[in-house]
Design a protein around this motif. Structure first.
Motif, PDB file in Angstrom:
ATOM      1  N   VAL A   1       0.822  -1.217   0.000  1.00  0.00           N
ATOM      2  CA  VAL A   1       0.000   0.000   0.000  1.00  0.00           C
ATOM      3  C   VAL A   1       0.852   1.261   0.000  1.00  0.00           C
ATOM      4  CG1 VAL A   1      -1.691   1.332   1.337  1.00  0.00           C
ATOM      5  CG2 VAL A   1      -1.973  -1.141   1.052  1.00  0.00           C
ATOM      6  N   PHE A   2       1.953   1.280   0.737  1.00  0.00           N
ATOM      7  CA  PHE A   2       2.743   2.501   0.887  1.00  0.00           C
ATOM      8  C   PHE A   2       3.138   3.147  -0.435  1.00  0.00           C
ATOM      9  CE2 PHE A   2       4.330   1.310   5.381  1.00  0.00           C
ATOM     10  CZ  PHE A   2       3.192   1.892   5.933  1.00  0.00           C
ATOM     11  N   PRO A   3       3.599   2.376  -1.430  1.00  0.00           N
ATOM     12  CA  PRO A   3       3.992   3.016  -2.700  1.00  0.00           C
ATOM     13  C   PRO A   3       2.837   3.710  -3.409  1.00  0.00           C
ATOM     14  CG  PRO A   3       4.960   0.830  -2.533  1.00  0.00           C
ATOM     15  CD  PRO A   3       3.972   0.954  -1.417  1.00  0.00           C
ATOM     16  N   LEU A   4       1.547   3.263  -3.156  1.00  0.00           N
ATOM     17  CA  LEU A   4       0.418   3.899  -3.819  1.00  0.00           C
ATOM     18  C   LEU A   4       0.188   5.314  -3.299  1.00  0.00           C
ATOM     19  CD1 LEU A   4      -2.221   1.014  -3.917  1.00  0.00           C
ATOM     20  CD2 LEU A   4      -0.576   1.693  -5.679  1.00  0.00           C
ATOM     21  N   ILE A   5       0.509   5.530  -2.019  1.00  0.00           N
ATOM     22  CA  ILE A   5       0.252   6.835  -1.409  1.00  0.00           C
ATOM     23  C   ILE A   5       1.137   7.913  -2.044  1.00  0.00           C
ATOM     24  CG2 ILE A   5       0.308   8.136   0.761  1.00  0.00           C
ATOM     25  CD1 ILE A   5      -0.255   5.479   2.207  1.00  0.00           C
ATOM     26  N   GLY A   6       2.414   7.588  -2.189  1.00  0.00           N
ATOM     27  CA  GLY A   6       3.316   8.580  -2.761  1.00  0.00           C
ATOM     28  C   GLY A   6       3.484   8.470  -4.260  1.00  0.00           C
ATOM     29  N   ASN A   7       2.846   7.460  -4.873  1.00  0.00           N
ATOM     30  CA  ASN A   7       2.960   7.227  -6.320  1.00  0.00           C
ATOM     31  C   ASN A   7       4.426   7.087  -6.750  1.00  0.00           C
ATOM     32  OD1 ASN A   7       1.992   6.774  -8.901  1.00  0.00           O
ATOM     33  ND2 ASN A   7       2.081   8.953  -9.456  1.00  0.00           N
ATOM     34  N   HIS A   8       5.215   6.372  -5.949  1.00  0.00           N
ATOM     35  CA  HIS A   8       6.617   6.110  -6.275  1.00  0.00           C
ATOM     36  C   HIS A   8       6.928   4.642  -5.997  1.00  0.00           C
ATOM     37  CE1 HIS A   8       7.842  10.231  -7.113  1.00  0.00           C
ATOM     38  NE2 HIS A   8       7.186  10.615  -6.025  1.00  0.00           N
ATOM     39  N   ASP A   9       7.819   4.118  -6.776  1.00  0.00           N
ATOM     40  CA  ASP A   9       8.248   2.729  -6.587  1.00  0.00           C
ATOM     41  C   ASP A   9       9.290   2.700  -5.458  1.00  0.00           C
ATOM     42  OD1 ASP A   9       8.810   0.081  -6.780  1.00  0.00           O
ATOM     43  OD2 ASP A   9       9.674   0.132  -8.800  1.00  0.00           O
ATOM     44  N   LEU A  10       8.772   2.747  -4.230  1.00  0.00           N
ATOM     45  CA  LEU A  10       9.645   2.909  -3.063  1.00  0.00           C
ATOM     46  C   LEU A  10      10.635   1.761  -2.907  1.00  0.00           C
ATOM     47  CD1 LEU A  10       7.025   4.196  -0.452  1.00  0.00           C
ATOM     48  CD2 LEU A  10       8.551   5.538  -1.927  1.00  0.00           C
ATOM     49  N   PHE A  11      10.231   0.562  -3.279  1.00  0.00           N
ATOM     50  CA  PHE A  11      11.061  -0.612  -3.038  1.00  0.00           C
ATOM     51  C   PHE A  11      11.688  -1.164  -4.328  1.00  0.00           C
ATOM     52  CE2 PHE A  11       7.617  -0.502   0.134  1.00  0.00           C
ATOM     53  CZ  PHE A  11       8.379  -0.295   1.271  1.00  0.00           C
ATOM     54  N   LEU A  12      11.561  -0.387  -5.410  1.00  0.00           N
ATOM     55  CA  LEU A  12      12.175  -0.766  -6.690  1.00  0.00           C
ATOM     56  C   LEU A  12      11.695  -2.147  -7.151  1.00  0.00           C
ATOM     57  CD1 LEU A  12      15.857   0.479  -6.163  1.00  0.00           C
ATOM     58  CD2 LEU A  12      13.967   1.660  -7.312  1.00  0.00           C
ATOM     59  N   TRP A  13      10.362  -2.305  -7.166  1.00  0.00           N
ATOM     60  CA  TRP A  13       9.824  -3.574  -7.660  1.00  0.00           C
ATOM     61  C   TRP A  13      10.024  -3.693  -9.170  1.00  0.00           C
ATOM     62  CZ3 TRP A  13       9.905  -5.396  -3.297  1.00  0.00           C
ATOM     63  CH2 TRP A  13       9.163  -4.956  -2.203  1.00  0.00           C
ATOM     64  N   GLY A  14      10.148  -2.540  -9.838  1.00  0.00           N
ATOM     65  CA  GLY A  14      10.323  -2.572 -11.285  1.00  0.00           C
ATOM     66  C   GLY A  14       9.068  -3.091 -11.968  1.00  0.00           C
ATOM     67  N   ASN A  15       9.250  -3.860 -12.985  1.00  0.00           N
ATOM     68  CA  ASN A  15       8.101  -4.427 -13.718  1.00  0.00           C
ATOM     69  C   ASN A  15       7.755  -5.832 -13.230  1.00  0.00           C
ATOM     70  OD1 ASN A  15      10.230  -5.864 -14.664  1.00  0.00           O
ATOM     71  ND2 ASN A  15       9.860  -5.459 -16.826  1.00  0.00           N
ATOM     72  N   GLY A  16       8.282  -6.193 -12.096  1.00  0.00           N
ATOM     73  CA  GLY A  16       7.994  -7.507 -11.540  1.00  0.00           C
ATOM     74  C   GLY A  16       8.989  -8.571 -11.942  1.00  0.00           C
ATOM     75  N   ILE A  17       9.901  -8.227 -12.843  1.00  0.00           N
ATOM     76  CA  ILE A  17      10.909  -9.187 -13.283  1.00  0.00           C
ATOM     77  C   ILE A  17      12.263  -8.769 -12.731  1.00  0.00           C
ATOM     78  CG2 ILE A  17      11.752 -10.456 -15.314  1.00  0.00           C
ATOM     79  CD1 ILE A  17       8.841 -10.689 -14.896  1.00  0.00           C
ATOM     80  N   SER A  18      12.244  -7.944 -11.710  1.00  0.00           N
ATOM     81  CA  SER A  18      13.470  -7.581 -11.018  1.00  0.00           C
ATOM     82  C   SER A  18      13.684  -8.534  -9.847  1.00  0.00           C
ATOM     83  CB  SER A  18      13.381  -6.138 -10.500  1.00  0.00           C
ATOM     84  OG  SER A  18      12.371  -6.050  -9.512  1.00  0.00           O
ATOM     85  N   LEU A  19      14.839  -8.454  -9.248  1.00  0.00           N
ATOM     86  CA  LEU A  19      15.152  -9.332  -8.121  1.00  0.00           C
ATOM     87  C   LEU A  19      14.151  -9.123  -6.994  1.00  0.00           C
ATOM     88  CD1 LEU A  19      18.669 -10.061  -6.730  1.00  0.00           C
ATOM     89  CD2 LEU A  19      16.879  -9.405  -5.163  1.00  0.00           C
ATOM     90  N   ARG A  20      13.924  -7.875  -6.598  1.00  0.00           N
ATOM     91  CA  ARG A  20      12.986  -7.590  -5.502  1.00  0.00           C
ATOM     92  C   ARG A  20      11.555  -7.920  -5.910  1.00  0.00           C
ATOM     93  NH1 ARG A  20      16.460  -3.386  -6.039  1.00  0.00           N
ATOM     94  NH2 ARG A  20      17.861  -2.880  -4.314  1.00  0.00           N
ATOM     95  N   GLY A  21      11.227  -7.620  -7.201  1.00  0.00           N
ATOM     96  CA  GLY A  21       9.872  -7.873  -7.655  1.00  0.00           C
ATOM     97  C   GLY A  21       9.507  -9.339  -7.612  1.00  0.00           C
TER      98      GLY A  21
END
Length: 990
Positions: free
Chosen positions: A150-170
């Motif tokens: 939820v947190f990234p939706l509030i600021g409209n930023h990719d806070l955790f660098l999920w990327g497009n879902g094909i990143s390591l974190r994603g």
């Protein structure tokens, strides 16, 4: 969940990739800047694609979490990923030559190089799954996870660098969501989660209206449908529950998929989301004109099915092999049920025990890998005669170890695959480990010894043409030291005994039937690929380019040092010579023979001299050309004024070179044989290395003399000259290291090459050593690149011209000084020839313009001009007094293939059927020049010619008579080089 369902998911995923995904043709720019049903539908389609992408990873996370996979699973997943990435990398390298061989290392070292973050993320998730499972079993853990969404939706930023879902974190984020599936207890809970998608759709529509109204675009419309949005992940969790609920309990893995789900999904997703596979697919799709329309939606669906099918096959087979292989289980029962942390602590505590078990599990692979690496090193080092890279033509010379194992490591690494595949093939056939390994070792060592011996004797590696020498094995063995033969014989006996002992004591080895099948099939497919390695855009050609192989045949010795002798041997398998001319047959050759036999009879009525009584000198002057012929270049003084003056008294003109700054041996081949490179396929880059060794006989001008020789005051290794001259039938070859003394060795200034003064002194020595006629092929080296500043002291030359840099001007001045030395030596040699009382005809020509220094004016408009060098044909006083002509005027622009006919005409020498054909070609055809295109079906396709005005002429502009003459010429050239050599059997040649 069934096989069909998994394939269906992957199929729909790939179909989305081809439409609204990263491979798709649709994008946000196509839907306008105002909220509409079209724009809303597009973003909802993207939302559905994101949900599907999340669903696949959530499914993987649920599968892994349900099994509570531990250390053993991590190892298997890691090995599966290596197998899949390596396989897909090699496949991509056969489809696209721009992939790069470094992808092999990306595949082998997944975590450290992190070239595939999606795979790295999956491996990390497998390692962390037991801990994440325990964390999400607590309400606080679920709340924390939802907060992260939820947190990234509030600021409209990719806070955790999920990327497009094909990143390591994603990937870790999505797989972790799979662990939430186990917390769903009721059907309505899954439906509620799926319903959150509607909330995301409404909020997306609102953001579209708001953005278009206040910002004039739809920039923020995708705020709630990113890959890390709860309105994407939570519906996917609900869908995963419903899909898994029909086949198994949510607390267990789906039936039948506990081993293969991960590799199959991994292979398919990697195929469409990871570089280089995505770029390769994009290239294929662009080549197929894939756009989204009603006309080709069927093609898009077919592509999606094919991509999914490849993923299914690759992932399924490799996953099954890895799972079933007995050597995969790095951890035994002691560690199989332990967490990763416990296993690592146990390994550290019992390092000795772990090493022993590791060796027990992998000893066969470790030993084979080490042996193959050593064999490859021995094979490459056998191509050297010293510890320095002498053949690179640079000083100071580089260490062979640095060059081979550092600079050329990737290529040598790839070359090792040849030994590995041969080993695999023998192992699959015999199913005996030690027999296979020792046999491969013995053969490799013998070949390395043979390679070193041949290089020492002829300065060339073993090539496919040498296989014909097996029929003369007895004669070959007589050339080898008896001591060496005895050592080899004793070694073979020892190896046979070693095989017997090891097979009896440690000979247990058994491979599953499917492993044996692919170990047989893979080598066969690999080596068959070399049949077309010389054809652009073929799988093997692309693969070789990706591994940075040395793609030149002008110096086989250097190429074998660059690529390794085994790879260079395989590279020589595919030789594209020329397309079959229209009408080629034995009857056609016979007709041509009779036609030009009659022409020879007619020509000989006015000719008085016999070739055997003459002395011919064909003199290739390295990089000799006319600087005044270079556009926009001015010199303060003419460096070749004496040679230029010959235009008034003897045959003189411009010769059309096929190379710019190189191609020496190609011009030499043309001059000696009368055959034109313009008739060959351009993929025949070096006839000396690729063609001559494969021919039974090679008609050439030297065969018309009782004695012939060659002089080259440099090393004889380049362009396979030693073997070529032997095939041509030359009696002697004088070069540095040949055993024949090179007299009057003189160099000018700091030039590292012997001077033209030395070349002509040795030529005169050879001319005076024999009475009667002879043929001499003389190659100078003085003016070879480079042309550094200050090489010649007291250099009076200076260059000017706006296109040229100061560095180029100084190089041109150095080059001009070398030409001036040549100018003086040519006149001196000419005077010496006039003092010899026997008929001598001297053909002098420059092989190409100097390398690099004229690059500033090289372009489409000057390309013909920048391939024009100087030639002349001179007959000495004695020859002119006995019937030779002083000057011919038929060829202001000539090809080196014309020199035989011109020399015979000027010397007034009788001709045979072949040289009558060459005479007709010289007098009636414009000079064949560089082809612009090839066709395996047409020998004239893409041909170009240079007429007597120095202008380009295409085949279509030839007259009917010229086309017929060219066809006669090409039929004979094809017959000599590719066909049955009917003309030889008829006696058309000397």
């Amino acid at each position: 969940m069934s096989w069909l369902l998994l394939l269906g998911l992957l199929y729909v995923f790939n179909l989305c990739q081809l439409t609204v995904g990263s491979l798709g043709q649709l994008n946000g720019a196509n839907v306008g800047k105002v909220l509409s049903w079209q724009s809303f539908s597009f973003w909802m389609a993207r939302d559905g694609f994101m949900t599907l992408k999340a669903l696949i990873f959530i499914y993987l996370g649920a599968t892994i979490g349900a099994h509570r996979l531990r250390t053993n699973a991590l190892v298997k997943t890691w090995l599966s990923a290596i197998a899949i990435l390596l396989t897909l990398s090699l496949v991509a390298m056969t489809l696209n030559y721009e992939v790069g061989g470094a992808r092999v290392f990306d595949s082998l070292f997944i975590v450290s190089r992190n070239a595939f973050p999606m795979v790295t993320g999956l491996l990390i998730f497998v390692a962390l799954a037991p801990y994440l499972t325990r964390l999400l079993e607590r309400p606080a853990g679920v709340i924390a996870y939802l907060a992260i969404l939820v947190f990234p939706l509030i600021g409209n930023h990719d806070l955790f660098l999920w990327g497009n879902g094909i990143s390591l974190r994603g990937v870790i984020l999505l797989c972790t969501a799979g662990l939430l599936v186990r917390r769903i207890q009721k059907y309505w809970q899954a439906l509620a989660l799926i319903g959150t998608w509607l909330i995301g759709a409404l909020m997306t529509a609102y953001m579209g209206w708001f953005s278009s109204s206040y910002h004039g675009d739809l920039a923020t419309m995708a705020r709630f449908i990113g890959i890390g949005s709860p309105f994407v992940i939570l519906p996917a969790v609900g869908l995963a529950y419903l899909l898994m609920r029909g086949t198994a309990s949510t607390n267990q893995a789906p039936l039948g998929f506990h081993r293969l789900a991960v590799p199959i999904s991994l292979a398919t997703i990697v195929l469409t989301t990871a570089i280089p596979f995505q770029e390769t697919l994009r290239k294929l799709l662009d080549g197929s004109s894939m756009t989204v329309s009603s006309n080709n939606i069927g093609n898009l669906m077919l592509w999606a099915l094919e991509i999914s099918g490849v993923g299914l096959v690759v992932g399924g087979l490799l996953g099954a092999m890895v799972s079933a292989s007995k050597t995969v289980a790095l951890a035994d029962r002691r560690w199989g049920n332990a967490t990763l942390l416990v296993a690592l602590e146990d390994v550290w505590t019992h390092l000795g025990l772990f090493s022993k078990r590791f060796w027990h599990q992998y000893r066969h692979g470790i030993v084979a890998t080490c042996v193959i690496a050593i064999l490859q090193a021995i094979a490459v080092l056998s191509t050297h005669q010293s510890l320095q890279m002498d053949n690179l033509m640079q000083t100071p010379h580089m260490s062979i170890f640095w060059f081979t194992f550092i600079l050329r490591f990737l290529t040598i690494f790839f070359s090792s695959a040849i030994i590995l595949l041969v080993f695999w093939f023998i192992l699959a056939v015999t199913d005996r480990y030690w027999l296979s390994l020792i046999t491969v070792s013995a053969v490799s060592i013998v070949l390395s010894i043979a390679t070193n011996i041949k290089i020492g004797a002829r300065s060339e590696p073993i090539i496919p043409a040498d296989l014909a020498e097996i029929t003369s094995l007895g004669e070959l063995l007589q050339m080898v030291s008896p001591v060496l033969l005895a050592v080899v014989a004793v070694g073979l006996v020892v190896l046979i005994g070693l095989i017997i002992v090891l097979e009896r004591k440690h000979g247990w080895y058994h491979s599953p039937w499917y492993v044996r099948i692919w170990r047989i099939a893979l080598p066969i497919v690999f080596f068959l690929g070399f049949q077309n390695a010389g054809h652009p855009q073929t799988p093997m050609h692309n693969l070789l380019i990706n591994f940075n192989t040395y793609r030149s045949f002008s110096n086989q010795l250097l190429a074998s040092q660059e690529n390794g002798p085994y790879l260079q041997f395989a590279y020589n398998i595919d030789v594209v010579v020329m397309a079959k001319p229209k009408g080629y047959s034995k009857a056609a050759v016979t007709r041509i023979y009779e036609k030009y036999k009659a022409l020879a009879s007619s020509l000989n009525q006015t000719r008085t001299n016999s070739l055997k009584d003459q002395t011919f000198i064909f003199n290739l002057s390295e990089a000799f050309s006319d600087p005044q012929h270079v556009p926009e270049l001015k010199l303060n003084e003419d460096p070749i004024s004496k040679i230029r003056a010959l235009a008034d008294t003897t045959t003189y003109g411009y010769m059309m070179s096929y190379g710019y700054g190189g191609g020496t041996a190609n011009m030499e081949f043309e001059s000696l044989t009368g055959l034109s490179l313009g008739n060959f396929d351009t993929r025949l880059s070096s006839p000396y290395s690729q063609l001559v060794e494969n021919l039974k006989t090679v008609p050439n001008i030297s065969q018309g003399f009782d004695y012939s020789s060659a002089v080259h005051p440099f090393v004889g290794t380049f362009y396979n000259r030693i073997g070529v001259y032997k095939k041509f039938g030359l009696n002697k070859f004088v070069y540095q290291g040949s055993g024949y003394k090179i007299i009057d060795q003189k160099k000018y200034g700091s030039n590292k090459y012997l001077s033209d003064k030395t070349a002509y002194a040795n030529a005169l020595k050879q001319l005076k050593a024999r009475d009667g006629g002879q043929f001499l092929n003389l190659i100078t080296i003085q003016n070879h690149y480079p042309y550094p500043t200050g090489m010649y002291p007291d250099n009076q030359f200076s260059a000017s011209g706006s296109p040229f840099s100061d560095e180029s001007k100084t190089q041109i001045a150095t080059y001009a000084k070398g030409l001036h030395y040549t100018d003086n030596e040519v006149v001196k040699f000419m005077a010496a020839l006039d003092k010899i009382d026997k008929p001598i005809t001297w053909v002098f020509y420059g092989d190409h313009l100097p390398a690099s220094i004229y690059d500033a004016v090289m372009g489409p408009k000057t390309s013909v001009q920048m391939h024009e060098t100087v030639y002349f044909v001179y007959s000495n006083k004695y020859a002119r007094a006995h019937g030779a002509k002083s000057k011919l005027t038929t060829r202001p622009f000539a090809g080196t293939n014309d020199f035989i006919a011109m020399a015979l005409t000027q010397a007034n020498v009788k001709v045979n059927a072949y040289t009558a054909l060459l005479t007709e070609v010289e007098q009636q055809l414009p000079t064949p020049w560089i082809k612009i295109e090839n066709s395996l079906d047409s020998s004239t396709y893409g041909m170009r010619f240079i007429n007597n005005n120095g202008s380009l002429v295409h085949y279509e502009a030839l007259t009917k008579a010229q086309k017929q003459l060219l066809n006669d010429y090409q039929i004979i050239q094809y017959d000599i080089t590719v066909g049955k050599q009917y003309s030889q059997q008829l006696g058309m040649h000397p």
